[in-house]
Design an enzyme around this catalytic site. Sequence first.
Site, PDB file in Angstrom:
ATOM      1  N   CYS A  57       0.949  -1.019   0.048  1.00  0.00           N
ATOM      2  CA  CYS A  57       0.045   0.304   0.006  1.00  0.00           C
ATOM      3  C   CYS A  57       0.779   1.314  -0.057  1.00  0.00           C
ATOM      4  O   CYS A  57       1.840   1.241  -0.371  1.00  0.00           O
ATOM      5  CB  CYS A  57      -0.874   0.023   1.099  1.00  0.00           C
TER       6      CYS A  57
ATOM      7  N   ASN B 159       2.457   1.388   4.145  1.00  0.00           N
ATOM      8  CA  ASN B 159       2.996   0.164   4.939  1.00  0.00           C
ATOM      9  C   ASN B 159       2.171   0.349   6.453  1.00  0.00           C
ATOM     10  O   ASN B 159       3.166  -0.294   7.096  1.00  0.00           O
ATOM     11  CB  ASN B 159       4.068  -0.213   4.861  1.00  0.00           C
TER      12      ASN B 159
ATOM     13  N   CYS C 102      -1.589   0.869   7.160  1.00  0.00           N
ATOM     14  CA  CYS C 102      -2.951   0.602   7.477  1.00  0.00           C
ATOM     15  C   CYS C 102      -3.313  -0.815   6.422  1.00  0.00           C
ATOM     16  O   CYS C 102      -3.500  -1.779   7.101  1.00  0.00           O
ATOM     17  CB  CYS C 102      -3.780   1.484   6.570  1.00  0.00           C
ATOM     18  N   ARG C 103      -3.448  -0.834   5.293  1.00  0.00           N
ATOM     19  CA  ARG C 103      -3.706  -1.963   4.405  1.00  0.00           C
ATOM     20  C   ARG C 103      -3.065  -3.059   4.271  1.00  0.00           C
ATOM     21  O   ARG C 103      -3.387  -4.269   4.486  1.00  0.00           O
ATOM     22  CB  ARG C 103      -4.353  -1.565   3.233  1.00  0.00           C
ATOM     23  N   SER C 104      -1.551  -2.762   3.911  1.00  0.00           N
ATOM     24  CA  SER C 104      -0.954  -3.970   3.750  1.00  0.00           C
ATOM     25  C   SER C 104      -0.382  -4.640   4.845  1.00  0.00           C
ATOM     26  O   SER C 104      -0.277  -6.062   4.816  1.00  0.00           O
ATOM     27  CB  SER C 104       0.351  -3.560   2.845  1.00  0.00           C
TER      28      SER C 104
ATOM     29  N   ASP D 226      -8.105   3.367   1.244  1.00  0.00           N
ATOM     30  CA  ASP D 226      -7.332   3.784   2.038  1.00  0.00           C
ATOM     31  C   ASP D 226      -8.165   4.265   3.298  1.00  0.00           C
ATOM     32  O   ASP D 226      -8.852   5.157   3.387  1.00  0.00           O
ATOM     33  CB  ASP D 226      -6.322   4.716   1.924  1.00  0.00           C
TER      34      ASP D 226
END
Length: 160
Positions: free
Chosen positions: A10, A13, A15-17, A126
């Site tokens: 993301c 690095n 939140c999402r990943s 995001d």
Amino acid sequence: MDRHRVLFVCAGNICRSPLAEGIFRHLANEAGRADEFEIDSAGTGGWHQGEPPDRRSIAAAAGHGIDISGQRARRVVSADFGRFDLILAMDQDNLKNLRKTAPAEAFGRLHLFNTLALGSNKDIPDPYYGDREDFEAVYTMLLAGCSALLPKAGKLLRGS
């Protein structure tokens, strides 16, 4: 047995990943397939290098029995393009950023997460500027994608 190397990407690095990394690792462990994979995450930007995931990502994962608190943010480095078999971007912007820096021979390893996992061109949004509900929604999206990806990961990786 060779391990299949999967990198979730993301922007920062945090939140999402890291959530995707934690979820995929958890699912692989539950399926007794942890030894088949090397799983990591990174960001296309280096703003948060060395930091733990966002507290809201940690809380969303913990609420589902997954501990991602030990992860630390890092930026994608050139060696990642040769090291990982699958590099999965959370959204189109990060996929474009990866394509700008990846060598041509790595393009076949770069994919939008949802396209490969669910056959959809939808981005994983995001949640950084959102609230707890946004992080929970992203967790649910990533769980669906990782759940779909795990059974086909070995075939995808052997075919690449």
